[in-house]
Write a protein that holds these residues in place. Sequence first.
Motif, short mmCIF file in Angstrom:
data_model
loop_
_atom_site.label_atom_id
_atom_site.label_comp_id
_atom_site.label_asym_id
_atom_site.label_seq_id
_atom_site.Cartn_x
_atom_site.Cartn_y
_atom_site.Cartn_z
N UNK A 83 19.54 15.87 -10.14
CA UNK A 83 19.42 16.37 -8.35
C UNK A 83 17.76 16.95 -8.66
N UNK A 84 16.94 16.42 -7.66
CA UNK A 84 15.72 16.90 -7.68
C UNK A 84 15.45 17.52 -6.23
N UNK A 85 14.91 18.86 -6.30
CA UNK A 85 14.67 19.69 -5.25
C UNK A 85 12.98 20.01 -4.78
N UNK A 86 12.80 19.66 -3.68
CA UNK A 86 11.41 19.86 -3.24
C UNK A 86 11.26 20.77 -2.09
N UNK A 87 10.35 21.84 -2.29
CA UNK A 87 10.24 23.03 -1.43
C UNK A 87 9.04 22.43 -0.64
N UNK A 125 0.97 25.53 2.91
CA UNK A 125 0.72 24.86 1.59
C UNK A 125 1.18 23.60 1.38
N UNK A 126 0.85 23.09 0.29
CA UNK A 126 1.45 21.84 0.01
C UNK A 126 2.85 21.89 -0.65
N UNK A 127 3.68 21.10 -0.64
CA UNK A 127 5.20 21.20 -1.40
C UNK A 127 5.07 21.64 -2.80
N UNK A 128 6.40 22.22 -3.33
CA UNK A 128 6.39 22.76 -4.68
C UNK A 128 7.56 21.87 -5.44
N UNK A 129 7.43 21.24 -6.39
CA UNK A 129 8.50 20.64 -7.17
C UNK A 129 8.07 19.37 -7.48
N UNK A 130 8.98 18.55 -7.93
CA UNK A 130 10.33 18.73 -8.18
C UNK A 130 10.93 19.50 -9.02
N UNK A 131 11.79 20.36 -8.88
CA UNK A 131 12.78 21.13 -9.53
C UNK A 131 13.91 20.16 -9.91
N UNK A 171 10.13 25.96 -12.75
CA UNK A 171 9.45 24.85 -13.54
C UNK A 171 9.60 23.79 -12.35
N UNK A 172 8.50 23.41 -11.79
CA UNK A 172 7.07 23.52 -12.18
C UNK A 172 6.34 24.96 -11.77
N UNK A 173 6.90 25.67 -11.02
CA UNK A 173 6.57 26.85 -10.38
C UNK A 173 7.55 28.02 -9.81
N UNK A 174 7.28 29.20 -9.99
CA UNK A 174 8.51 30.00 -9.53
C UNK A 174 8.40 29.82 -7.99
N UNK A 175 9.42 30.32 -7.25
CA UNK A 175 9.75 30.07 -5.92
C UNK A 175 9.28 31.46 -5.38
N UNK A 176 8.34 31.43 -4.42
CA UNK A 176 7.69 32.60 -4.10
C UNK A 176 8.66 33.45 -3.19
N UNK A 211 11.47 25.45 3.21
CA UNK A 211 12.57 24.53 3.57
C UNK A 211 12.69 23.87 2.41
N UNK A 212 13.83 23.12 1.99
CA UNK A 212 14.08 22.26 0.64
C UNK A 212 14.61 21.14 1.15
N UNK A 213 14.34 19.84 0.29
CA UNK A 213 14.87 18.78 0.37
C UNK A 213 15.48 18.56 -0.91
N UNK A 214 16.79 18.01 -0.94
CA UNK A 214 17.62 17.93 -2.29
C UNK A 214 18.05 16.57 -2.17
#
Length: 130
Positions: A51-55, A60-66, A85-90, A96-99
Amino acid sequence: MTHAIGSRRWAIADGYIPSSSASDDPALVSPALVSHESACILNTGDTPATVEITLFFSDREPAGPYRVTVAARRTVHLRFNDLDDPERVPRDTPYASLIESDMPIVVQQTRLDSRQPPHALLSTIAYCQE
């Protein structure tokens, strides 16, 4: 053999982690009562799901994938608070998240907002699309 159910793409349009809880003293509050956002991910199939999660954010630009693996015929209760990883969720920031998964899964969102003594708990099924 278990039949895999669910979808490979899920979206949670409303994400938010409060930065505080009813008490921020770990001696006074159970970890279960810390304000959090989570995705409960169910894999009923016979194959582990990758599973990959993108925020996504408004400013700002998206974070992830987690990345997380959900073992075959198992569930994972993934707290977004723990993703780093790759960064802490603020905290205190709407997102919003895409899983996305390589196997069919089911995703449910849960949020606990314990900033005030009468706690607020929200739970909803995520939006799915093939």
